[in-house]
Design an enzyme around this catalytic site. Structure first.
Site, mmCIF file in Angstrom:
data_model
loop_
_atom_site.group_PDB
_atom_site.id
_atom_site.type_symbol
_atom_site.label_atom_id
_atom_site.label_comp_id
_atom_site.label_asym_id
_atom_site.label_seq_id
_atom_site.Cartn_x
_atom_site.Cartn_y
_atom_site.Cartn_z
ATOM 1 N N GLU A 1 -9.305 -11.067 -7.857
ATOM 2 C CA GLU A 1 -8.420 -9.907 -7.664
ATOM 3 C C GLU A 1 -7.226 -9.928 -8.633
ATOM 4 O O GLU A 1 -6.799 -8.876 -9.112
ATOM 5 C CB GLU A 1 -7.930 -9.869 -6.219
ATOM 6 C CG GLU A 1 -9.056 -9.544 -5.233
ATOM 7 C CD GLU A 1 -8.610 -9.535 -3.784
ATOM 8 O OE1 GLU A 1 -9.465 -9.282 -2.923
ATOM 9 O OE2 GLU A 1 -7.421 -9.774 -3.501
ATOM 10 N N TYR B 1 -12.172 -2.583 -3.973
ATOM 11 C CA TYR B 1 -12.720 -2.795 -2.624
ATOM 12 C C TYR B 1 -14.247 -2.706 -2.617
ATOM 13 O O TYR B 1 -14.838 -2.413 -1.570
ATOM 14 C CB TYR B 1 -12.116 -1.774 -1.653
ATOM 15 C CG TYR B 1 -10.748 -2.163 -1.112
ATOM 16 C CD1 TYR B 1 -10.569 -3.329 -0.360
ATOM 17 C CD2 TYR B 1 -9.629 -1.351 -1.306
ATOM 18 C CE1 TYR B 1 -9.327 -3.677 0.159
ATOM 19 C CE2 TYR B 1 -8.381 -1.690 -0.790
ATOM 20 C CZ TYR B 1 -8.242 -2.856 -0.051
ATOM 21 O OH TYR B 1 -7.016 -3.207 0.479
ATOM 22 N N PHE C 1 -15.923 2.577 6.841
ATOM 23 C CA PHE C 1 -14.536 2.965 6.558
ATOM 24 C C PHE C 1 -14.234 3.038 5.067
ATOM 25 O O PHE C 1 -13.101 3.293 4.683
ATOM 26 C CB PHE C 1 -13.562 1.993 7.253
ATOM 27 C CG PHE C 1 -13.734 0.546 6.876
ATOM 28 C CD1 PHE C 1 -13.229 0.044 5.675
ATOM 29 C CD2 PHE C 1 -14.394 -0.337 7.724
ATOM 30 C CE1 PHE C 1 -13.376 -1.290 5.326
ATOM 31 C CE2 PHE C 1 -14.554 -1.679 7.382
ATOM 32 C CZ PHE C 1 -14.043 -2.147 6.171
ATOM 33 N N ARG D 1 -1.449 -14.235 4.178
ATOM 34 C CA ARG D 1 -2.224 -13.622 5.269
ATOM 35 C C ARG D 1 -1.455 -13.765 6.591
ATOM 36 O O ARG D 1 -1.466 -12.856 7.423
ATOM 37 C CB ARG D 1 -3.604 -14.264 5.390
ATOM 38 C CG ARG D 1 -4.510 -14.054 4.189
ATOM 39 C CD ARG D 1 -5.031 -12.652 4.032
ATOM 40 N NE ARG D 1 -5.780 -12.175 5.160
ATOM 41 C CZ ARG D 1 -6.532 -11.059 5.141
ATOM 42 N NH1 ARG D 1 -6.637 -10.334 4.033
ATOM 43 N NH2 ARG D 1 -7.161 -10.652 6.217
ATOM 44 N N HIS E 1 -2.067 -5.402 1.409
ATOM 45 C CA HIS E 1 -3.323 -6.111 1.174
ATOM 46 C C HIS E 1 -2.990 -7.519 0.748
ATOM 47 O O HIS E 1 -2.007 -7.742 0.044
ATOM 48 C CB HIS E 1 -4.141 -5.450 0.046
ATOM 49 C CG HIS E 1 -5.197 -6.369 -0.512
ATOM 50 N ND1 HIS E 1 -6.427 -6.499 0.072
ATOM 51 C CD2 HIS E 1 -5.164 -7.262 -1.529
ATOM 52 C CE1 HIS E 1 -7.115 -7.419 -0.598
ATOM 53 N NE2 HIS E 1 -6.374 -7.896 -1.572
ATOM 54 N N ASN F 1 -2.064 0.371 6.675
ATOM 55 C CA ASN F 1 -1.619 -0.913 7.221
ATOM 56 C C ASN F 1 -0.759 -1.738 6.254
ATOM 57 O O ASN F 1 -0.741 -2.962 6.298
ATOM 58 C CB ASN F 1 -2.798 -1.712 7.791
ATOM 59 C CG ASN F 1 -3.810 -2.111 6.742
ATOM 60 O OD1 ASN F 1 -3.674 -1.765 5.571
ATOM 61 N ND2 ASN F 1 -4.819 -2.841 7.150
ATOM 62 N N LYS G 1 0.830 -1.216 0.000
ATOM 63 C CA LYS G 1 0.000 0.000 0.000
ATOM 64 C C LYS G 1 0.866 1.269 0.000
ATOM 65 O O LYS G 1 2.084 1.212 0.234
ATOM 66 C CB LYS G 1 -0.957 -0.051 1.200
ATOM 67 C CG LYS G 1 -1.972 -1.208 1.123
ATOM 68 C CD LYS G 1 -2.980 -1.164 2.273
ATOM 69 C CE LYS G 1 -3.983 -2.305 2.174
ATOM 70 N NZ LYS G 1 -5.036 -2.230 3.238
ATOM 71 N N THR H 1 -5.339 -7.134 10.589
ATOM 72 C CA THR H 1 -5.695 -5.880 9.904
ATOM 73 C C THR H 1 -5.227 -4.650 10.689
ATOM 74 O O THR H 1 -4.663 -3.722 10.107
ATOM 75 C CB THR H 1 -7.231 -5.812 9.722
ATOM 76 O OG1 THR H 1 -7.676 -7.014 9.104
ATOM 77 C CG2 THR H 1 -7.632 -4.614 8.877
ATOM 78 N N ARG I 1 2.630 -6.242 9.067
ATOM 79 C CA ARG I 1 1.882 -5.122 9.643
ATOM 80 C C ARG I 1 2.438 -4.699 11.000
ATOM 81 O O ARG I 1 2.486 -3.508 11.309
ATOM 82 C CB ARG I 1 0.397 -5.464 9.705
ATOM 83 C CG ARG I 1 -0.264 -5.313 8.320
ATOM 84 C CD ARG I 1 -1.643 -5.891 8.291
ATOM 85 N NE ARG I 1 -2.374 -5.496 7.089
ATOM 86 C CZ ARG I 1 -3.489 -6.096 6.682
ATOM 87 N NH1 ARG I 1 -3.998 -7.089 7.380
ATOM 88 N NH2 ARG I 1 -4.096 -5.684 5.580
#
Ligand code: RTP
Ligand code: MG
Length: 141
Positions: A128, A51, A59, A87, A117, A114, A11, A93, A104
């Site tokens: 995706e 998203y 949010f 993950r 993704h 954060n 990100k 998150t 993270r």
């Protein structure tokens, strides 16, 4: 475990912190291979589409705003159990809840900024990946 592909995005906060290589290194050390990659400054439309599942969440606007705040690094990761493995490498998150040693925990500043993704299921991974990469741009084809 099966060979899988998953979509990863580094990100804007992590790109700005210059930790793309650090994060790639974690993927590689965990046995995940980068099989497609590009840097891109997402348009609002692209971020909203990506998203879309969160469109009704409180949010959503903050999330889109953040995702268009600077360029991101988008990659397809391939490996055994790639979806879950990625993950696990990412951590929770909210970085406050992320286990130590996760991406993270080490690089994220807040639940919004954060760092990364990652697809949350094999089914979403396929959707995706196709959102950002034509099949001919993922190697081996
Ligand atoms: P991601 O999709 O970015 O990999 O993150 P995730 O699966 O861990 O979390 P998800 O529930 O899919 O949420 C997507 C992003 O929205 C922001 N968020 N903010 N303020 C909040 O309660 C909240 N919840 C989620 C986060 O930036 C999260 O990464
Ligand atoms: Mg998610």
């Amino acid at each position: 475990m099966a060979l899988e592909r998953t979509l990863s995005i580094i990100k804007p906060d992590a790109v700005a912190k210059n930790v793309v290589g650090e994060i790639y290194s974690r993927f590689e050390k965990a046995g995940l291979q980068v099989v497609a990659a590009k840097m891109k400054h997402l348009s609002r439309q692209e971020a909203e589409g990506f998203y879309a599942v969160h469109r009704e969440r409180p949010f959503f606007n903050a999330l889109v705003e953040f995702m268009v705040s600077g360029p991101v690094m988008i990659q397809v990761l391939q490996g055994e159990g790639a979806v879950l493995k990625n993950r696990e490498l990412m951590g929770a998150t909210n970085p406050k809840d992320a286990a130590s040693g996760t991406i993270r925990a080490d690089f994220a500043d807040s639940i919004d900024a954060n760092a990364v993704h990652g697809s949350d299921s094999l089914e979403n991974a396929a959707i995706e990946i196709a959102y950002f990469f034509p099949a001919t741009d993922v190697y081996p084809r």
